[in-house]
Scaffold this motif. Structure first.
Motif, short mmCIF file in Angstrom:
data_model
loop_
_atom_site.label_atom_id
_atom_site.label_comp_id
_atom_site.label_asym_id
_atom_site.label_seq_id
_atom_site.Cartn_x
_atom_site.Cartn_y
_atom_site.Cartn_z
N UNK A 1 39.29 39.45 -36.43
CA UNK A 1 39.74 40.76 -36.89
C UNK A 1 41.16 40.62 -37.40
N UNK B 1 38.85 53.68 -34.00
CA UNK B 1 38.48 53.52 -35.40
C UNK B 1 39.05 52.25 -36.00
N UNK B 2 40.09 51.69 -35.39
CA UNK B 2 40.69 50.48 -35.92
C UNK B 2 39.99 49.20 -35.51
N UNK B 3 38.91 49.32 -34.79
CA UNK B 3 38.14 48.17 -34.38
C UNK B 3 38.81 47.40 -33.26
N UNK B 4 38.36 46.21 -32.94
CA UNK B 4 37.23 45.52 -33.56
C UNK B 4 35.89 46.14 -33.20
N UNK B 5 34.90 45.83 -34.02
CA UNK B 5 33.55 46.30 -33.82
C UNK B 5 32.70 45.18 -33.26
N UNK C 1 37.20 48.29 -42.88
CA UNK C 1 37.03 49.60 -42.26
C UNK C 1 38.36 50.31 -42.07
N UNK D 1 37.31 42.66 -40.76
CA UNK D 1 36.71 41.84 -39.71
C UNK D 1 35.68 40.92 -40.35
N UNK E 1 41.69 47.79 -41.95
CA UNK E 1 41.49 46.55 -41.21
C UNK E 1 40.29 45.81 -41.77
#
Lengths: 113, 110
Positions: B49, A98-102, B93, B34, B32
């Motif tokens: 990020x 859930x903390x990414x990165x995406x 997010x 991005x 966070x």
């Protein structure tokens, strides 16, 4: 690094037809998201999965839309009885947590005529 | 409801100039963040990020900063090039979903 892939890249269909899109996330990414983006607008959340479980579905999504991720790897998004208002870019994203990165795929552009 | 605003909505600068894109949040307790770029008709490409415990990240000519106290993030682009022309999105997010900024459409003039 193969990245997130989506298939097809473009789809033109007639109103009333069903369409199915596929998303292959980055290997081992357990989170997978679907977004929809219309011209000039930001992406709108549709649904997301943690492994094979669909954890949330947007209220924007009518019952004509369904998504699956049967084995926790690739996902499919199906739209039944397409309408002209469904014309958009459908984006898939994945992340390891859930903390990414995406990471986003190239998108599938749907045109309903 | 978290809202993410980007200013300006559009920006045109001559090639070679340094520039700053801004992103602000209504909820300062962000997680966070991005930064992405999106070329017309394409998907989103990840740039940087910044995790909530960090203050900045750098990659090449790009530097992103995060100020949680003011609920703001900036993306600094040094020595801009025509290839930098795109729409830039900041995305916040935490927990489950992404909140997208309104975007800045950047045009670098050769």
């Amino acid at each position: 690094d193969t990245g997130v892939s989506q298939d097809p890249r473009h789809k033109i269909t007639k109103r009333g037809q069903n369409v199915t899109f596929r998303c292959d996330p980055i290997s081992e990414h357990n989170r997978l998201y679907w977004y929809r983006q219309t011209l000039g607008q930001g992406p709108e959340f549709l649904t997301y999965f943690q492994n094979e479980a669909q954890l949330e579905k947007s209220r924007l999504l009518s019952d004509r839309f369904s998504a699956e991720r049967p084995k926790g790897s690739f996902s499919t998004l199906e739209i039944q009885r397409t309408e002209q208002g469904d014309s958009a870019m459908y984006l898939c994203a994945s992340s390891l947590a859930s903390g990414g990165p995406f990471y986003f795929g190239p998108g599938t552009r749907l045109t309903v005529t | 409801k978290q809202e993410v605003t980007q200013i300006p909505a559009a920006l045109s600068v001559p090639e070679g100039e340094n520039l700053v894109l801004n992103c602000s949040f209504t909820d300062s307790a962000i997680y966070n963040l991005q930064w992405f770029r999106q070329d017309p008709g394409k998907g989103l490409t990840s740039l940087l990020l910044i995790q909530s415990s960090q203050r900045e990240q750098t990659s090449g000519r790009l530097n992103a900063s995060l100020d949680k106290s003011s609920g703001r993030s900036t993306l600094y682009i040094a020595a801009s090039q025509p290839g930098d022309s795109a729409t830039y999105l900041c995305v916040q997010f935490g927990n489950e979903k992404l909140t997208f900024g309104t975007g800045t459409r950047l045009t670098i003039i050769p």
